[in-house]
Design an enzyme around this catalytic site. Sequence first.
Site, PDB file in Angstrom:
ATOM      1  N   ASN A 236      35.565  41.741  36.731  1.00  0.00           N
ATOM      2  CA  ASN A 236      35.110  40.345  36.866  1.00  0.00           C
ATOM      3  C   ASN A 236      36.099  39.369  36.229  1.00  0.00           C
ATOM      4  O   ASN A 236      36.385  38.302  36.775  1.00  0.00           O
ATOM      5  CB  ASN A 236      33.753  40.155  36.179  1.00  0.00           C
ATOM      6  CG  ASN A 236      32.654  40.956  36.826  1.00  0.00           C
ATOM      7  OD1 ASN A 236      32.844  41.543  37.888  1.00  0.00           O
ATOM      8  ND2 ASN A 236      31.488  40.988  36.194  1.00  0.00           N
TER       9      ASN A 236
ATOM     10  N   SER B 272      34.596  54.901  30.177  1.00  0.00           N
ATOM     11  CA  SER B 272      34.302  53.830  29.212  1.00  0.00           C
ATOM     12  C   SER B 272      32.931  53.973  28.539  1.00  0.00           C
ATOM     13  O   SER B 272      32.187  52.994  28.405  1.00  0.00           O
ATOM     14  CB  SER B 272      34.430  52.447  29.866  1.00  0.00           C
ATOM     15  OG  SER B 272      35.737  52.253  30.353  1.00  0.00           O
TER      16      SER B 272
ATOM     17  N   ASN C 249      30.983  46.139  24.397  1.00  0.00           N
ATOM     18  CA  ASN C 249      31.146  44.764  24.880  1.00  0.00           C
ATOM     19  C   ASN C 249      30.603  43.718  23.895  1.00  0.00           C
ATOM     20  O   ASN C 249      30.937  42.535  23.984  1.00  0.00           O
ATOM     21  CB  ASN C 249      30.488  44.568  26.259  1.00  0.00           C
ATOM     22  CG  ASN C 249      31.186  45.275  27.398  1.00  0.00           C
ATOM     23  OD1 ASN C 249      30.559  45.641  28.399  1.00  0.00           O
ATOM     24  ND2 ASN C 249      32.499  45.488  27.294  1.00  0.00           N
TER      25      ASN C 249
ATOM     26  N   ARG D 176      39.347  39.774  35.628  1.00  0.00           N
ATOM     27  CA  ARG D 176      40.600  39.679  36.397  1.00  0.00           C
ATOM     28  C   ARG D 176      40.404  38.889  37.687  1.00  0.00           C
ATOM     29  O   ARG D 176      41.286  38.159  38.115  1.00  0.00           O
ATOM     30  CB  ARG D 176      41.140  41.095  36.694  1.00  0.00           C
ATOM     31  CG  ARG D 176      41.919  41.679  35.533  1.00  0.00           C
ATOM     32  CD  ARG D 176      42.081  43.165  35.660  1.00  0.00           C
ATOM     33  NE  ARG D 176      40.840  43.849  35.275  1.00  0.00           N
ATOM     34  CZ  ARG D 176      40.622  45.143  35.443  1.00  0.00           C
ATOM     35  NH1 ARG D 176      41.528  45.891  36.020  1.00  0.00           N
ATOM     36  NH2 ARG D 176      39.489  45.679  35.038  1.00  0.00           N
TER      37      ARG D 176
ATOM     38  N   ARG E 240      33.214  41.452  22.316  1.00  0.00           N
ATOM     39  CA  ARG E 240      33.926  40.382  23.046  1.00  0.00           C
ATOM     40  C   ARG E 240      33.659  39.038  22.371  1.00  0.00           C
ATOM     41  O   ARG E 240      32.761  38.921  21.536  1.00  0.00           O
ATOM     42  CB  ARG E 240      33.450  40.357  24.500  1.00  0.00           C
ATOM     43  CG  ARG E 240      33.912  41.586  25.261  1.00  0.00           C
ATOM     44  CD  ARG E 240      33.674  41.442  26.748  1.00  0.00           C
ATOM     45  NE  ARG E 240      34.157  42.636  27.443  1.00  0.00           N
ATOM     46  CZ  ARG E 240      34.378  42.712  28.742  1.00  0.00           C
ATOM     47  NH1 ARG E 240      34.156  41.658  29.506  1.00  0.00           N
ATOM     48  NH2 ARG E 240      34.818  43.823  29.291  1.00  0.00           N
TER      49      ARG E 240
ATOM     50  N   ARG F 212      36.447  33.329  32.681  1.00  0.00           N
ATOM     51  CA  ARG F 212      35.954  34.696  32.914  1.00  0.00           C
ATOM     52  C   ARG F 212      34.498  34.714  33.375  1.00  0.00           C
ATOM     53  O   ARG F 212      34.101  35.511  34.216  1.00  0.00           O
ATOM     54  CB  ARG F 212      36.085  35.523  31.624  1.00  0.00           C
ATOM     55  CG  ARG F 212      37.515  35.864  31.232  1.00  0.00           C
ATOM     56  CD  ARG F 212      37.534  36.646  29.918  1.00  0.00           C
ATOM     57  NE  ARG F 212      36.740  37.860  30.009  1.00  0.00           N
ATOM     58  CZ  ARG F 212      37.177  39.023  30.508  1.00  0.00           C
ATOM     59  NH1 ARG F 212      38.417  39.129  30.928  1.00  0.00           N
ATOM     60  NH2 ARG F 212      36.404  40.065  30.555  1.00  0.00           N
TER      61      ARG F 212
ATOM     62  N   ASP G 166      33.414  46.702  37.210  1.00  0.00           N
ATOM     63  CA  ASP G 166      34.537  46.246  36.399  1.00  0.00           C
ATOM     64  C   ASP G 166      35.479  45.351  37.204  1.00  0.00           C
ATOM     65  O   ASP G 166      35.607  45.512  38.417  1.00  0.00           O
ATOM     66  CB  ASP G 166      35.300  47.472  35.852  1.00  0.00           C
ATOM     67  CG  ASP G 166      36.171  47.120  34.655  1.00  0.00           C
ATOM     68  OD1 ASP G 166      36.010  46.017  34.089  1.00  0.00           O
ATOM     69  OD2 ASP G 166      37.029  47.946  34.290  1.00  0.00           O
TER      70      ASP G 166
HETATM   71  C1  IPE Z   1      33.038  48.991  31.222  1.00  0.00           C
HETATM   72  O1  IPE Z   1      33.968  47.999  31.448  1.00  0.00           O
HETATM   73  C2  IPE Z   1      31.733  48.383  30.792  1.00  0.00           C
HETATM   74  C3  IPE Z   1      30.986  47.716  31.845  1.00  0.00           C
HETATM   75  C4  IPE Z   1      31.306  47.667  33.118  1.00  0.00           C
HETATM   76  C5  IPE Z   1      29.768  47.080  31.430  1.00  0.00           C
HETATM   77  P1  IPE Z   1      34.978  47.523  30.291  1.00  0.00           P
HETATM   78  O2  IPE Z   1      35.832  46.490  30.902  1.00  0.00           O
HETATM   79  O3  IPE Z   1      34.223  47.159  29.075  1.00  0.00           O
HETATM   80  O4  IPE Z   1      35.800  48.862  30.005  1.00  0.00           O
HETATM   81  P2  IPE Z   1      37.272  49.093  29.448  1.00  0.00           P
HETATM   82  O5  IPE Z   1      37.400  48.280  28.194  1.00  0.00           O
HETATM   83  O6  IPE Z   1      38.217  48.648  30.498  1.00  0.00           O
HETATM   84  O7  IPE Z   1      37.357  50.573  29.231  1.00  0.00           O
HETATM   85  C1  IPE Z   2      33.084  43.874  33.964  1.00  0.00           C
HETATM   86  O1  IPE Z   2      34.126  42.988  34.114  1.00  0.00           O
HETATM   87  C2  IPE Z   2      31.845  43.240  33.368  1.00  0.00           C
HETATM   88  C3  IPE Z   2      31.605  43.575  31.951  1.00  0.00           C
HETATM   89  C4  IPE Z   2      32.213  44.516  31.277  1.00  0.00           C
HETATM   90  C5  IPE Z   2      30.590  42.797  31.268  1.00  0.00           C
HETATM   91  P1  IPE Z   2      35.138  42.697  32.923  1.00  0.00           P
HETATM   92  O2  IPE Z   2      34.630  41.514  32.176  1.00  0.00           O
HETATM   93  O3  IPE Z   2      35.392  43.914  32.125  1.00  0.00           O
HETATM   94  O4  IPE Z   2      36.432  42.302  33.755  1.00  0.00           O
HETATM   95  P2  IPE Z   2      37.934  42.675  33.437  1.00  0.00           P
HETATM   96  O5  IPE Z   2      38.001  44.159  33.261  1.00  0.00           O
HETATM   97  O6  IPE Z   2      38.300  41.938  32.176  1.00  0.00           O
HETATM   98  O7  IPE Z   2      38.695  42.222  34.623  1.00  0.00           O
HETATM   99 MG    MG Z   3      36.725  45.400  32.265  1.00  0.00          MG
END
Ligand code: IPE
Ligand code: IPE
Ligand code: MG
Length: 228
Positions: free
Chosen positions: A20, A183, A66, A22, A69, A31, A18
């Site tokens: 990526n 999550s 996801n 940010r 998104r 992103r 988690d």
């Molecule tokens: C958890 O990360 C899912 C993956 C790493 C694939 P998210 O970014 O989707 O989780 P939340 O929304 O912060 O709980």
């Molecule tokens: C984790 O990074 C990867 C996936 C959930 C696909 P994020 O995309 O959730 O990154 P943040 O949480 O928005 O920083």
């Molecule tokens: Mg995330």
Amino acid sequence: MIMDIPAKLPRHVSFIMDGNGRWAKSRCLERIRGHFEGVESVRSVLETSVELGIEYVSVFAFSEENWGRPDDEVAGLMTLMMKSMIAEKETFLKNGVHFKVLGNRARLSDELNAAIDSLDEATAACARTTLIIFLSYSGQWDIRQAAAKLAAAGTGSIEDYLVTAGIPDPDLLIRTSGEMRISNFLLWQIAYTELVFTDTLWPDFRKEQYLAALREYASRDRRFGKVK
Ligand code: IPE
Ligand code: IPE
Ligand code: MG
């Protein structure tokens, strides 16, 4: 070479990758750039795991949630998955890595499913480390589909029908980016897993951070409800 190998290593290490988005945002990048950089972190922890002889490495790459998104991010992630599989094939074969994908495969495109099956098959023999990508996965979905299969079969136990059947439960689960939640990742399977949470964003999580987490794991006293 790795100096100071922790005395007690996990057999199965799992990651909630988690942070990526940010990581990218803090650099004024799209992103998707964060997801690209995150692939490098997967390479790094996998390479270290192979070096250490860790049998199973699993990563939560894309949750059922996801899919909600923005379309361009979802499409970008699926393309990245496809490209990474093509790019890594030779390295997997060289390093003895068996590639597997677990999750709700019915939601993936036919093209992606075919590429996954072909890479799984090509890397199955002589593997020392298994890399499991959880794609379109959620823990509640897994339990629900396992319960339905168990009811239909009328015999066996829940574990036999979870997508992880035959794979040992994770000994260690690492979540990056400072969030202290699961999550909807593995739910049933983490009953006695050791948890490590770190503020490091996934694209910054490399060998040094991984070894620190493994040292933390080695210092834990696992009792499984018993008295020692
Ligand atoms: C958890 O990360 C899912 C993956 C790493 C694939 P998210 O970014 O989707 O989780 P939340 O929304 O912060 O709980
Ligand atoms: C984790 O990074 C990867 C996936 C959930 C696909 P994020 O995309 O959730 O990154 P943040 O949480 O928005 O920083
Ligand atoms: Mg995330």
